[in-house]
Design a protein around this motif. Structure first.
Motif, PDB file in Angstrom:
ATOM      1  N   MET A 342       1.112  -0.726   0.244  1.00  0.00           N
ATOM      2  CA  MET A 342      -0.163   0.008   0.230  1.00  0.00           C
ATOM      3  C   MET A 342       1.001   1.403  -0.293  1.00  0.00           C
ATOM      4  SD  MET A 342      -2.854   1.107   2.945  1.00  0.00           S
ATOM      5  CE  MET A 342      -3.813  -0.618   2.647  1.00  0.00           C
ATOM      6  N   LYS A 346       0.702   0.377  -5.012  1.00  0.00           N
ATOM      7  CA  LYS A 346       0.733  -0.804  -5.354  1.00  0.00           C
ATOM      8  C   LYS A 346      -1.044  -1.455  -5.151  1.00  0.00           C
ATOM      9  CE  LYS A 346       4.295  -3.371  -5.348  1.00  0.00           C
ATOM     10  NZ  LYS A 346       5.409  -4.432  -4.977  1.00  0.00           N
ATOM     11  N   ILE A 347      -1.567  -0.782  -3.953  1.00  0.00           N
ATOM     12  CA  ILE A 347      -3.600  -0.877  -3.210  1.00  0.00           C
ATOM     13  C   ILE A 347      -4.164   0.880  -3.666  1.00  0.00           C
ATOM     14  CG2 ILE A 347      -4.677  -1.582  -1.561  1.00  0.00           C
ATOM     15  CD1 ILE A 347      -2.178  -3.166  -0.593  1.00  0.00           C
ATOM     16  N   LYS A 348      -5.016   0.382  -4.214  1.00  0.00           N
ATOM     17  CA  LYS A 348      -6.029   1.135  -4.525  1.00  0.00           C
ATOM     18  C   LYS A 348      -6.978   1.323  -3.861  1.00  0.00           C
ATOM     19  CE  LYS A 348      -3.393   2.228  -8.372  1.00  0.00           C
ATOM     20  NZ  LYS A 348      -2.724   3.014  -8.026  1.00  0.00           N
TER      21      LYS A 348
ATOM     22  N   THR B 137     -12.391  -0.352  -9.373  1.00  0.00           N
ATOM     23  CA  THR B 137     -10.896  -0.613  -9.089  1.00  0.00           C
ATOM     24  C   THR B 137     -10.814  -2.444  -9.204  1.00  0.00           C
ATOM     25  OG1 THR B 137     -11.099   0.856  -6.946  1.00  0.00           O
ATOM     26  CG2 THR B 137      -9.638  -0.656  -7.067  1.00  0.00           C
ATOM     27  N   TYR B 164      -4.776  -6.994  -7.277  1.00  0.00           N
ATOM     28  CA  TYR B 164      -3.583  -6.980  -6.251  1.00  0.00           C
ATOM     29  C   TYR B 164      -4.257  -5.850  -5.818  1.00  0.00           C
ATOM     30  CZ  TYR B 164      -0.717 -10.788  -7.808  1.00  0.00           C
ATOM     31  OH  TYR B 164      -0.697 -12.095  -7.428  1.00  0.00           O
ATOM     32  N   ALA B 165      -5.127  -4.886  -6.282  1.00  0.00           N
ATOM     33  CA  ALA B 165      -6.070  -3.661  -6.354  1.00  0.00           C
ATOM     34  C   ALA B 165      -6.968  -3.169  -5.130  1.00  0.00           C
ATOM     35  CB  ALA B 165      -6.449  -2.927  -7.476  1.00  0.00           C
ATOM     36  N   ILE B 166      -7.019  -3.956  -4.234  1.00  0.00           N
ATOM     37  CA  ILE B 166      -8.330  -4.172  -3.546  1.00  0.00           C
ATOM     38  C   ILE B 166      -7.512  -4.706  -1.922  1.00  0.00           C
ATOM     39  CG2 ILE B 166     -10.809  -4.367  -2.496  1.00  0.00           C
ATOM     40  CD1 ILE B 166     -11.702  -3.930  -5.279  1.00  0.00           C
ATOM     41  N   ALA B 167      -7.809  -3.847  -0.818  1.00  0.00           N
ATOM     42  CA  ALA B 167      -7.253  -5.055   0.209  1.00  0.00           C
ATOM     43  C   ALA B 167      -8.661  -4.975   1.650  1.00  0.00           C
ATOM     44  CB  ALA B 167      -5.984  -4.464   0.921  1.00  0.00           C
TER      45      ALA B 167
END
Lengths: 848, 200
Positions: A342, A346-348, B137, B164-167
């Motif tokens: 993040m 890389k994390i949106k 996203t 890999y764009a959402i956590a």
């Protein structure tokens, strides 16, 4: 060890206290600090933070060299029958004693192990069995290996017991003194007490908490305790075991039904692009192959039933039950790498639900700065947490390092319902599922967590309804119908909460055709005719309308009718071991599960006569074994699961049915616990040339700088910990006036010796510094903390509770600003329990 | 903002009589008399609902008392529970203030990119916006295939079906049912940065 039970689990601590007052139990506390737990124990032995394996390894050596352990037939019978002590290991295996602190198989770069040499010696593989069990099971049957070779006399130099003996040969009371900093007498008192209180008539328990997990050798510390308990015959028996005291209402549930990157519900592994997982068949063979001679031989049923629960009618044998549309992991996506990725942009998008990484995360400064890189973030909580507010008043914003106007993160705060305002279940630290009922609607727009995820899923499913793309098959075909029955929501203002009952029923599992709940996981199938979210919970809803998690009939002992202990209401796992190899109770005092040769097994032989003999438990305890398998029965060689296991294979989840003193597989950092120094330590490793865990997870990136060994700038050891009045990052406690007043301010425990050296006054301010950050706290100068003498060198430790942040009623600096991101290689848990720092009198920035 | 004792009393005032702890701990009453009373104090009258303590993993039973008006008026230990036999620790005993707390937010708050303030927004609006952002996203960052190491120094193209764009990071005081629903939805979307307090 590794727990301050009186402080952090006070209500549970009533029970050991009762054992002490009513039954003369001896309580011993081995811990760096003298705490409320120490005060209530018969004995407190202080050891330096991070030296646990040296202490436990020495206990193991003491036990196996003791006269009693070698002469009392109890220990021999338990260890030969129920552990892998007699199993022969690959002669190519090389121990840390031979390689100065590492095991055979270490890669040339020293960062990973290949475990081929840790394997068992085996007999020839059996002739291939006939199939007909099931499409995946038939394939598993073809790869059943030969049985492990053993030497029941325990003399073969390659047998596990001899390897263990050699591995711990130098773990003497003298070494404990030099590494741990307690006296040899104190150590010997603990060792003798453990031994004296183990055996046929007595059992001893070891209890731990995050004081053991939060290390770069966390998994191995716990394994060392499990080894000791297996050697002492203390597993599977009442009063024995290794008890993990977990810290959150359903932290066990969120491990069981994992919202964790590496795991599917019920301990199935997540499909992984790096492994041979290209099809469902390959996934099952790769994952279940090495385990198929244990109860995990049922893996195909668990995996297919999981996919059926996931995708419902769309999951068919023809499309591998939707396996191709299921995501795969490709690396370590756990909390720390997540925040690092993040920070790297890389994390949106980020969902943060009931969690507060701005305070609770390791190297919290780095984690807060990572939040500023997001496009959007959804926070669900009760109060405006530090995570929710990072963009307006975090230390980085106040210092000007970040500017609010430059932070482009779109932030949503959604108010959450409290536990009393929703229906659902928690799984406690003893695997006990308990239902909580809904007492009232939550206020305003507050909703349950399940409501949020369910309603989000419904919206997304609608948005993808018309997609013909394969990429959207998973969301489009997700089985997602938990609409409440009218009677479930009739009393309430909020009518669109998902039905908790329907969710739990799906977790429990159903027969697809009639949607009837499965009474037991023995009824699962691998042909797609059953759907089951998490097989270990099967039995919680054994029939329609009956919820065992809501049972509320206590008794004076096991209370089998209070809630539901997974699996199958078994409160003590592996409880077949509570009887001897012939199935008889080890003693009247420790009777739990035993073989009754006269009992009606419920089956008939071919001639129509009643077959006699079954396992019984008068207490109502669930029996963790095949109910009618005689103790002397020998398993079949070419078979899976229970058919392979013999009548004395109590440890039914292990591929050889034995408790593992030596772990031939499953761990990435070695088959035996070995003393390594913490990643940041004030001293060199006295036991081996290898300083710290060679394969520990290390992230050398900007903002995550590590201290060197015996770093002169950071000579002091620091442990972070919790107090009883607060909960974790404080979201559920610092906003509560009662609790905020009880424990209003961050403090730092300092020994009088260190205070004198540094000119620190009790209640005066101190500043604590690491390469990651700097915080201030009030000094609590106390004899509860003492400096250690480690191999002739004085080592100071300080203690730092970590509940505070800048929001809420009780405010203080964020202790986690000090720690680094470094992790256990097996599970990626951080090392917040031990790192190094410096401390000085006065406030941050030189104020006095 | 420093909380003065007066502020404490104010915050607590909604809970007078709501629990013995309130009387002893906060309201300068004669503690001996309060303790004597506590021994006999009847449970606040109302409908009793079985619950479980939301804090640690010991799993103490609680009883939530609800007034005729449907308001939660008390949360105390459940004497039937074989785990806690009616007792609670300081946190468990304070659960009432987690529910009834004037600092608790009950409306949706929104902070636009770059803005210096929260704005109130309708729940429906927020849910639609979050769904829209999630889809946008995901769709812009979805990986059907990825080149991964083949273990022989080269790479191999593997089907990964992830983003890999959402956590997602969850707490561990949230229901089993939520954990199930959330892993199910995240897996359906391809989210692999899926984590929980249970790691920590």
């Amino acid at each position: 060890m590794g727990s301050n039970m009186a402080e952090c689990h006070p209500v549970a601590f009533r029970w050991p206290l009762k054992a002490r007052t009513d039954h003369d139990a001896v309580l011993m506390h081995v811990d760096p600090r003298f705490t409320r737990t120490s005060a209530a124990c018969n004995l407190h032995v202080p050891i330096r933070a991070g030296s646990d394996i040296a202490f436990l390894g020495a206990l193991i050596k003491f036990v196996i060299n003791s006269k009693r352990w070698n002469e009392d037939p109890f220990f021999r019978e338990y260890v030969v029958n129920y552990t892998n002590a007699a199993t022969l290991v690959n002669p190519e295996f090389r121990d840390t004693e031979e390689l100065d602190g590492v095991f055979s198989g270490l890669a040339p770069d020293g960062k990973s192990y290949a475990n081929a040499t840790w394997s068992y010696q085996r007999n020839q593989a059996p002739p291939k069995a006939k199939g007909g069990v099931g499409p995946f099971s038939d394939l598993l049957l073809q790869q059943v290996p030969g049985r492990p070779k053993t030497d029941p006399t325990l003399q073969d130099p390659n047998c596990v017991l001899q390897i263990v003996r050699k591995h711990y040969a130098r773990y003497t009371p003298d070494l404990v003194e030099k590494v741990c900093g307690c006296s040899a007498e104190q150590f010997l008192k603990v060792a003798q007490t453990m031994l004296d209180n183990s055996g046929r008539d007595k059992t001893a328990n070891i209890t731990y908490a995050v004081g053991w997990t939060q290390h770069t050798v966390g998994v191995q510390i716990i394994r060392a305790a499990a080894m000791l308990q297996a050697l002492l015959g203390n597993i599977g028996r009442p009063g024995g075991g290794v008890l993990a005291l977990r810290g959150h209402a359903t932290i066990q549930g969120s491990t069981d039904i994992a919202t964790l990157y590496h795991s599917l519900p019920a301990y199935l592994n997540m499909p992984d692009g790096r492994k041979k997982h290209d099809s469902l068949k390959e996934f099952i063979l790769t994952e279940a192959g090495p385990l198929a001679t244990s109860y995990w031989g049922n893996y195909p049923k668990f995996a297919v039933s999981y996919l059926k629960a996931q995708f419902g009618a769309a999951a068919t044998a023809e499309n591998d039950y939707g396996y191709d549309y299921h995501p795969k992991i490709t690396g370590d996506h756990s909390h720390m790498p997540m925040m690092l990725d993040m920070a790297a942009g890389k994390i949106k998008g980020f969902f943060v639900m009931g969690q507060n990484p701005a305070v609770g995360g390791q190297n919290a400064r780095l984690q807060r700065k990572a939040l500023a890189k997001l496009d959007w973030m959804v926070v669900r909580d009760y109060f405006e947490t530090e995570t929710a507010a990072f963009w307006r008043n975090s230390p980085e914003v106040l210092s000007g390092e970040l500017k609010t106007a430059d932070i482009k993160t779109e932030v949503f705060f959604l108010p959450a319902a409290a536990v009393a305002e929703m229906e659902g279940s928690f799984t406690n630290t003893q695997r006990l599922l308990q239902q909580h009922d809904k007492a009232a609607d939550p206020p305003g727009d507050a909703r349950s967590d399940s409501w949020f995820t369910y309603q989000l899923g419904k919206r997304l499913q609608k948005m993808y309804a018309d997609s013909a793309s394969n990429l959207d098959w998973g969301i489009k075909n997700l089985a997602w119908d938990y609409e409440p029955e009218a009677k479930e929501v009739a009393p309430w203002r909020i009518k669109d909460e998902p039905s908790a009952y329907k969710v739990l029923k799906e977790i429990n599992g159903v027969t697809v055709a009639d949607q009837k709940p499965l009474a037991t996981f023995a009824n699962l199938k691998e042909d797609g005719s059953t759907a089951c979210g998490a097989w270990i919970y099967t039995g919680v809803i054994p029939e329609d309308g009956k919820n065992n998690a809501a049972r509320r009939k206590p008794d004076q002992w096991i209370s089998p009718n209070w809630g539901f202990a997974w699996p199958a209401n078994r409160h003590i796992m592996y409880n077949r071991a509570s009887a001897d190899s012939q199935g008889k109770p080890w003693s009247e005092a420790k009777k739990l599960v035993f073989w009754d040769p006269d009992a009606d097994s419920g089956t008939k032989d071919p001639a129509g006569n009643t077959v006699r003999g079954k396992w019984v438990a008068p207490s109502g305890e669930g029996i963790d074994f095949q109910p009618t398998k005689a103790p002397t029965m020998v398993g079949k060689d070419a078979a899976l699961g229970f058919d392979w296991l013999s009548g004395n294979d109590a440890f039914i989840m292990r591929a050889d049915g034995k408790a593992w003193l030596f772990a031939p597989a499953g761990l990435v950092d070695g088959p035996l616990p070995t003393h390594y120094e913490p990643y940041e330590s004030p001293v060199a490793n006295r036991v081996y040339r290898q300083q710290s865990n060679p394969v520990a997870k290390v992230w050398r990136t900007e903002g995550n700088v590590y201290h060197g060994v015996a770093d002169p700038k950071y000579p002091i050891v620091v442990s972070t910990y919790r107090v009883t009045e607060h909960h974790l990052s404080g979201t559920m406690s610092r906003w509560l006036p009662w609790l905020a007043e009880l424990m209003p301010e961050l403090f730092c425990e300092v020994s009088p010796e260190l205070a004198a050296e540094k000119g620190i006054r009790n209640a005066g301010y101190v500043t604590i510094v690491t390469a990651r950050g700097e915080i201030e706290a009030r000094a609590l100068v106390t004899r509860r903390i003492k400096p250690f003498v480690i191999d002739g060198k004085k080592v100071h430790e300080i203690g730092l509770p970590w509940h505070w942040g800048w929001q809420g009623n009780a405010k203080g600096d964020v202790a986690n600003d000090l720690s680094a991101m470094v992790g256990d290689p097996n599970v990626s848990i951080h090392e917040g329990k031990v790192f190094t720092c410096d401390i000085r009198a006065g406030r941050k920035g030189g104020r006095s | 903002m420093a909380i003065s004792r007066r502020k404490f009393l104010k915050i607590t005032s909604g809970a007078i009589g709501g629990g013995v702890a309130a009387e002893i701990g906060i309201l300068n009453v004669d503690t001996a008399a309060a303790a004597a009373k506590a021994g006999k104090a009847p449970i606040k009258s109302g409908r009793q609902v079985a619950s479980i303590c939301p804090y640690c993993a010991v799993g103490c039973g609680q009883i939530v008392t609800v007034s005729d008006a449907g308001e939660i008026v008390d949360i105390q230990g459940n004497p039937d529970s074989p785990i806690n036999q009616g007792t609670l620790c300081p946190k468990g005993a304070a659960t009432y203030q987690l529910v009834k707390n004037e600092q608790r937010w009950s409306t949706v708050k929104y902070r636009a990119p770059g803005s210096d303030r929260w704005e109130e927004r309708p729940l429906e609006w927020a849910m639609s916006r979050i769904a829209e952002l999630t889809k946008k996203t995901r769709d812009a960052n979805f990986n059907e295939f990825q080149d991964l190491p083949d273990g022989k120094g080269g790479t191999v193209r593997k089907r990964v079906m992830n983003t890999y764009a959402i956590a997602s990071l969850g707490g561990a005081t949230m229901d089993n049912e939520w954990n199930y629903l959330h892993q199910k939805l995240m897996h359906a979307l391809g989210v692999v940065y899926l984590e929980n307090q249970a790691r920590i």
